[in-house]
Design a protein around this motif. Structure first.
Motif, mmCIF file in Angstrom:
data_model
loop_
_atom_site.group_PDB
_atom_site.id
_atom_site.type_symbol
_atom_site.label_atom_id
_atom_site.label_comp_id
_atom_site.label_asym_id
_atom_site.label_seq_id
_atom_site.Cartn_x
_atom_site.Cartn_y
_atom_site.Cartn_z
ATOM 1 N N LEU A 119 -90.187 89.564 -45.062
ATOM 2 C CA LEU A 119 -90.857 90.667 -45.753
ATOM 3 C C LEU A 119 -89.972 91.903 -45.770
ATOM 4 N N GLY A 120 -89.368 92.219 -44.624
ATOM 5 C CA GLY A 120 -88.507 93.389 -44.544
ATOM 6 C C GLY A 120 -87.216 93.216 -45.324
ATOM 7 N N ILE A 121 -86.625 92.027 -45.255
ATOM 8 C CA ILE A 121 -85.394 91.765 -46.006
ATOM 9 C C ILE A 121 -85.653 91.926 -47.497
ATOM 10 N N LEU A 122 -86.782 91.402 -47.941
ATOM 11 C CA LEU A 122 -87.134 91.551 -49.356
ATOM 12 C C LEU A 122 -87.268 93.022 -49.726
ATOM 13 N N ALA A 123 -87.931 93.818 -48.863
ATOM 14 C CA ALA A 123 -88.114 95.243 -49.150
ATOM 15 C C ALA A 123 -86.775 95.962 -49.223
ATOM 16 N N GLY A 124 -85.870 95.639 -48.292
ATOM 17 C CA GLY A 124 -84.551 96.248 -48.342
ATOM 18 C C GLY A 124 -83.799 95.878 -49.601
ATOM 19 N N ASP A 125 -83.858 94.604 -49.977
ATOM 20 C CA ASP A 125 -83.188 94.159 -51.198
ATOM 21 C C ASP A 125 -83.811 94.797 -52.440
ATOM 22 N N HIS A 126 -85.114 95.032 -52.395
ATOM 23 C CA HIS A 126 -85.797 95.681 -53.525
ATOM 24 C C HIS A 126 -85.250 97.086 -53.733
ATOM 25 N N LEU A 127 -85.113 97.851 -52.657
ATOM 26 C CA LEU A 127 -84.578 99.212 -52.781
ATOM 27 C C LEU A 127 -83.128 99.187 -53.247
ATOM 28 N N SER A 128 -82.332 98.262 -52.707
ATOM 29 C CA SER A 128 -80.921 98.196 -53.085
ATOM 30 C C SER A 128 -80.761 97.868 -54.560
ATOM 31 N N ALA A 129 -81.542 96.911 -55.048
ATOM 32 C CA ALA A 129 -81.467 96.556 -56.467
ATOM 33 C C ALA A 129 -81.980 97.685 -57.340
ATOM 34 N N ALA A 130 -83.031 98.375 -56.893
ATOM 35 C CA ALA A 130 -83.544 99.514 -57.660
ATOM 36 C C ALA A 130 -82.469 100.585 -57.789
ATOM 37 N N SER A 131 -81.696 100.786 -56.719
ATOM 38 C CA SER A 131 -80.594 101.748 -56.790
ATOM 39 C C SER A 131 -79.562 101.312 -57.823
ATOM 40 N N ASP A 132 -79.157 100.050 -57.770
ATOM 41 C CA ASP A 132 -78.170 99.544 -58.729
ATOM 42 C C ASP A 132 -78.643 99.699 -60.167
ATOM 43 N N LEU A 133 -79.919 99.470 -60.406
ATOM 44 C CA LEU A 133 -80.463 99.475 -61.762
ATOM 45 C C LEU A 133 -80.949 100.853 -62.201
ATOM 46 N N GLY A 134 -80.919 101.826 -61.292
ATOM 47 C CA GLY A 134 -81.376 103.165 -61.649
ATOM 48 C C GLY A 134 -82.876 103.288 -61.756
ATOM 49 N N VAL A 135 -83.632 102.396 -61.115
ATOM 50 C CA VAL A 135 -85.090 102.465 -61.161
ATOM 51 C C VAL A 135 -85.553 103.571 -60.209
ATOM 52 N N PRO A 136 -86.392 104.492 -60.658
ATOM 53 C CA PRO A 136 -86.759 105.667 -59.843
ATOM 54 C C PRO A 136 -87.784 105.335 -58.755
ATOM 55 N N ILE A 137 -87.297 104.868 -57.631
ATOM 56 C CA ILE A 137 -88.154 104.445 -56.520
ATOM 57 C C ILE A 137 -87.889 105.316 -55.296
ATOM 58 N N VAL A 138 -88.938 105.596 -54.539
ATOM 59 C CA VAL A 138 -88.795 106.107 -53.176
ATOM 60 C C VAL A 138 -89.488 105.113 -52.253
ATOM 61 N N GLY A 139 -88.896 104.861 -51.094
ATOM 62 C CA GLY A 139 -89.480 103.948 -50.130
ATOM 63 C C GLY A 139 -90.242 104.714 -49.062
ATOM 64 N N ILE A 140 -91.311 104.111 -48.558
ATOM 65 C CA ILE A 140 -92.105 104.677 -47.461
ATOM 66 C C ILE A 140 -92.258 103.603 -46.389
ATOM 67 N N GLY A 141 -91.808 103.917 -45.173
ATOM 68 C CA GLY A 141 -91.915 102.973 -44.068
ATOM 69 C C GLY A 141 -92.090 103.700 -42.755
#
Length: 847
Positions: free
Chosen positions: A133-155
């Protein structure tokens, strides 16, 4: 679009040292977790402190601990300074690039997504994750950065995080919890706009809780982490964020309140206007209530209207394949906290608790966080096609009388952030074949480019990967035996363990019963014979942890660790302790065949097997999760059967299938060589797997699907509902209220069915009672039949029935390929902007 790196001021007071001229950029580099997927920057840290880099993989720690003399020496190294300047230039270009999202949707109203997750796996340098679950969340943020998707993470920032694993002399798992010293983590305190450390206050029964806020950078993305270890909190409350997934239910509940309520308040305090709230599992479902509260305060609307308005902008991803795995709280435990939450949103406590119950009227039913998530979100998805089917079955009780296939749960199959999991050699291979920007676009041209690689190139690449893995395994095994006080003979043996030319199998994951790790040992003698063949040697590398409270999982660890310790197998089998990201990255790079043996359908998705794809490894896996949709005979091997039912084969039958695949297909194919000693059939399989599956099971594809299938529709629906002070939300609430109040006044009248050519023609009278006909839809529904899928036909409203009050005639045709009695008339609510049955579950069947 707002640059997330500038949404808050970060303080530089925790650790700050003067750097020699030319090395000033090291601070920025160390604090941006984008280095976790940059092989180029690895060279910088390895040059500064090779031992610390190998043991910690933490640039920020290295920057703190390396001597000033070593920094001064490095400042005289023109190669290092040149590398740093190149990295800074490349990083600036990266941060200023709008990416796929900015180029594709430059005028989108999607300005910001808040991604809530209980854990994030970005690097061992920030150990706040436990597994998939955590690995997926980390990969989600990393890919969002690469693609320029405007995301902020909360943990959450855990003081100890997940445990580190040590095996006793009897191979029993022991857990240790090292302290996560924030001084050495790549995070910084977030500064309040008025100065000082940003903290948010939560009201709990009989006390207040202060939550501190930290920030981690992930390229273009900001990750905010909350921590309760504030000196003004009680000693007990300071420990709320001590451990990831604690044993006590109350501490777990408090963590989820901090994550959901506290996380939303952080966004409010920072002035982050959120369009879409993405809940990665139900742990963060309290964010739904916090968002409702914010809307109520800002618009003075009631709780039901605020729920109707905000739920459209919420997305829930479930990762759970069994209902028992959802977080559930006994009414006696949650009621005092629910009282606080009910006061927050201004509704009776039982009305609030009903959102988390299957039966809203049963006050003795536990509160289910996943139920709250479903009822508070406008979109729900599983993490693979098969898991979507499983999830519809799990959530069907929330939608009584609705067919399972119409339960509003879709799927977006998981993916992995490829640059985080490719080796240096794989990075070079893909760069030469496909260019440096291959993982930041649409991936459409990658397949044909990889298929052009020659057999010689691919085999040389795979051999180098395996050699590097064996070298790593030897070093790690030496250290492992040294730490256990092994004899010099055993330590020396570890330095020469394994054969870099032998077929290498890998099995590494969380150890729990449904993963069936000991399926490999069902027929020990046969498996040992396969491993010990002198002509076609096979070796097995294993790793994995069991949850601290999973005694059965610990027994499975012990069984395989003891198997690996048998003297006759020590050069063929190894169990490496303390499975974590660094070890995983080494394994997925060099393993030839990745084994996965879960009991179908209990693997929601699985991502470990995806990580071998970019590195040229192959999969032998149960037809479950992602592999059920990825498998074809030319990309790997499958356990089980491709069939519509969810259950797999008996364990003994699948174990025999596993041995047969190894003995008669996998091992012969690996050792079948041409005149240049290249296994051509094997390499063709590698080429097909790399080219076809790597792009498809990347988080690039996954995040683009979330944007287009979840975020953009959710943002548009949310903005429609909140416009004009929530006008549409009020209308929607009024419609829902009328439907619920008057649904029982509906009934069916007469029905006539005649056959016309190839169709059945239906005429049905419907008495609408106290509802207008425009508020409902009359349909024919037929279940799946033989090869025909389920069928839904909407009937046309022809007009009122003469002589009856508020009765109407509905007509329509359905295919006569099926018998007429397969089609059942039904009435469902209908409203242009409502998600039915997610927001209105009423349904009336004619029989």
């Amino acid at each position: 679009m707002t640059n997330h790196r500038d949404e808050s001021n970060t303080s530089s007071y925790f650790f700050c040292r003067s750097l020699p001229p030319g090395l000033e950029g090291l601070n920025e580099l160390a604090l941006d977790l984008r280095w976790t997927w940059s092989h180029f920057s690895d060279r910088l840290w390895e040059q500064l402190d090779p031992e610390a880099w190998e043991r910690t993989g933490n640039p920020y720690f290295i920057l703190q601990s390396v001597s000033q003399a070593r920094l001064e020496e490095a400042a005289q190294n023109p190669t290092l300074k040149h590398d740093l300047r190149m990295w800074e230039e490349q990083r600036n270009r990266y941060l200023n690039d709008p990416g796929w999202f900015g180029q594709t949707y430059p005028t989108s109203d999607l300005q910001r997504v808040a991604y809530f997750s209980m854990e994030f796996g970005l690097s061992e340098a920030l150990p706040i994750y436990s597994g998939g679950l955590g690995i997926l969340a980390g990969d989600h943020l990393s890919a969002a950065s690469d693609l320029g998707v405007p995301i902020v993470g909360i943990g959450l920032l855990y003081q100890q995080g997940y445990f580190r694993q040590i095996l006793s002399p009897e191979a029993w798992q022991l857990e240790v919890f090292p302290y996560n010293d924030p001084m050495s983590l790549p995070v910084m305190p977030v500064q309040h706009s008025e100065g000082g450390w940003l903290r948010v206050k939560l009201e709990l029964p009989g006390r207040s809780l202060l939550v501190r806020v930290w920030q981690a950078r992930v390229g273009k993305v900001t990750l905010y982490l909350l921590d309760s270890n504030d000196p003004l909190n009680t000693p007990k409350d300071r420990g709320i964020t001590a451990n990831l997934y604690p044993g006590g239910q109350e501490q777990r509940l408090l963590q989820e309140i901090v994550l959901g309520i506290g996380g939303w308040r952080v966004l409010d305090a920072l002035g982050c206007a959120i369009d879409v709230c993405h809940l990665n599992e139900g742990h963060a479902a309290f964010a739904i209530l916090a968002r409702i509260r914010s809307f109520m305060v800002n618009t003075r609307q009631s709780f039901p209207v605020a729920l109707a308005a905000t739920r459209a902008g919420n997305v829930f991803t479930t990762h759970t394949p069994v209902e028992a795995a959802f977080d559930q709280y006994d009414p006696s435990l949650i009621r005092p906290y629910a009282q606080f939450l009910s006061t927050l949103v201004g509704v009776p406590v039982d009305q609030l608790l009903a959102l988390g119950r299957r039966d809203a009227s049963n006050t003795n039913e536990p509160f289910n966080m996943a139920y709250l998530a479903v009822r508070g979100c406008g979109g729900v998805n599983g993490v693979s096609q098969l898991h979507g089917q499983v999830s519809r079955n799990i959530f069907q009780p929330l939608f009584p009388r609705w067919p399972e296939i119409e339960i509003p749960v879709g799927h977006i199959t998981n993916g992995i952030h490829v640059p985080s999991w490719d080796s240096q050699a794989a990075d070079t291979l893909w760069t030469n074949a496909c260019g440096k920007e291959r993982w930041v676009g649409t991936l459409k041209d990658l397949c044909p480019l990889i298929t052009k690689l020659s057999d010689e190139t691919l085999w040389s690449f795979r051999v180098s990967q395996r050699v590097a893995l064996i070298d790593y395994v030897r070093r790690r095994l030496v250290r492992q035996r040294q730490e256990h006080g092994a004899s010099e003979e055993l330590i020396e043996e570890a330095r020469h363990a394994f054969d870099p030319n032998a077929l290498t199998l890998g099995f590494a994951r969380r150890f729990t019963a449904y993963k069936r790790p000991t399926l490999l040992l069902t027929d020990r003698d046969r498996f040992i014979r396969l491993l010990s063949d002198p002509q076609h040697p096979v070796q097995l590398i294993m790793a994995g942890k069991a949850h601290p409270h999973d005694e059965e999982g610990k027994r499975l660890v012990q069984t395989l660790a003891q198997f690996a310790a048998e003297p006759a197998l020590r050069n063929r089998v190894v169990f490496l302790e303390d499975y974590e990201m660094t070890l995983a990255q080494e394994l997925v790079a060099g393993i030839d065949v990745w084994l996965n043996t879960p009991r179908r359908p209990l693997e929601a998705s699985g991502t470990s097997g995806m990580k071998v794809l970019v590195n040229g490894g192959l999969n032998l896996s149960e037809l479950d999760g992602w592999w059920a949709e990825a498998y074809t005979p030319n990309v790997g091997w499958a356990l089980g059967k491709i069939e519509p039912n969810l259950d797999g084969l008996p364990d003994a039958e699948e174990a025999a299938q596993l041995y047969d695949l190894l003995e008669y297909q996998i091992i012969p194919e690996f050792y079948e060589r041409d005149h240049e000693a290249i296994p051509c059939r094997w390499i063709e399989r590698v080429r097909t797997s790399m080219s076809q599956l790597t792009p498809l099971y990347s988080s690039n594809r996954m995040v683009r699907e979330y944007v287009e299938n979840a975020y953009l529709p959710a943002s548009q629906a949310y903005h429609r509902r909140v416009a004009d002070g929530g006008k549409l939300a009020r209308e929607l609430h009024d419609w829902q209220h009328r439907i619920q109040e008057h649904w029982t006044t509906l009934r069916f009248g007469d029905m006539q069915v005649i056959k016309i050519d190839e169709d059945w023609s239906f005429e049905i009278q419907v008495h609408c009672g106290s509802l207008e006909p425009e508020m409902v839809s009359v349909e024919l529904y037929a279940d799946r039949y033989l090869d025909s899928p389920s069928n839904r036909t909407v009937l046309d409203l022809k007009g009122p029935v003469s002589g009856l009050v508020n009765a109407y005639l509905y007509c329509g045709n359905a295919s006569a390929i099926r018998p007429a009695d397969h089609y059942t008339p039904r009435i469902v609510p209908t409203y242009l902007h409502a998600a039915v049955p997610l927001e209105c579950r009423e349904i009336l069947w004619m029989r």
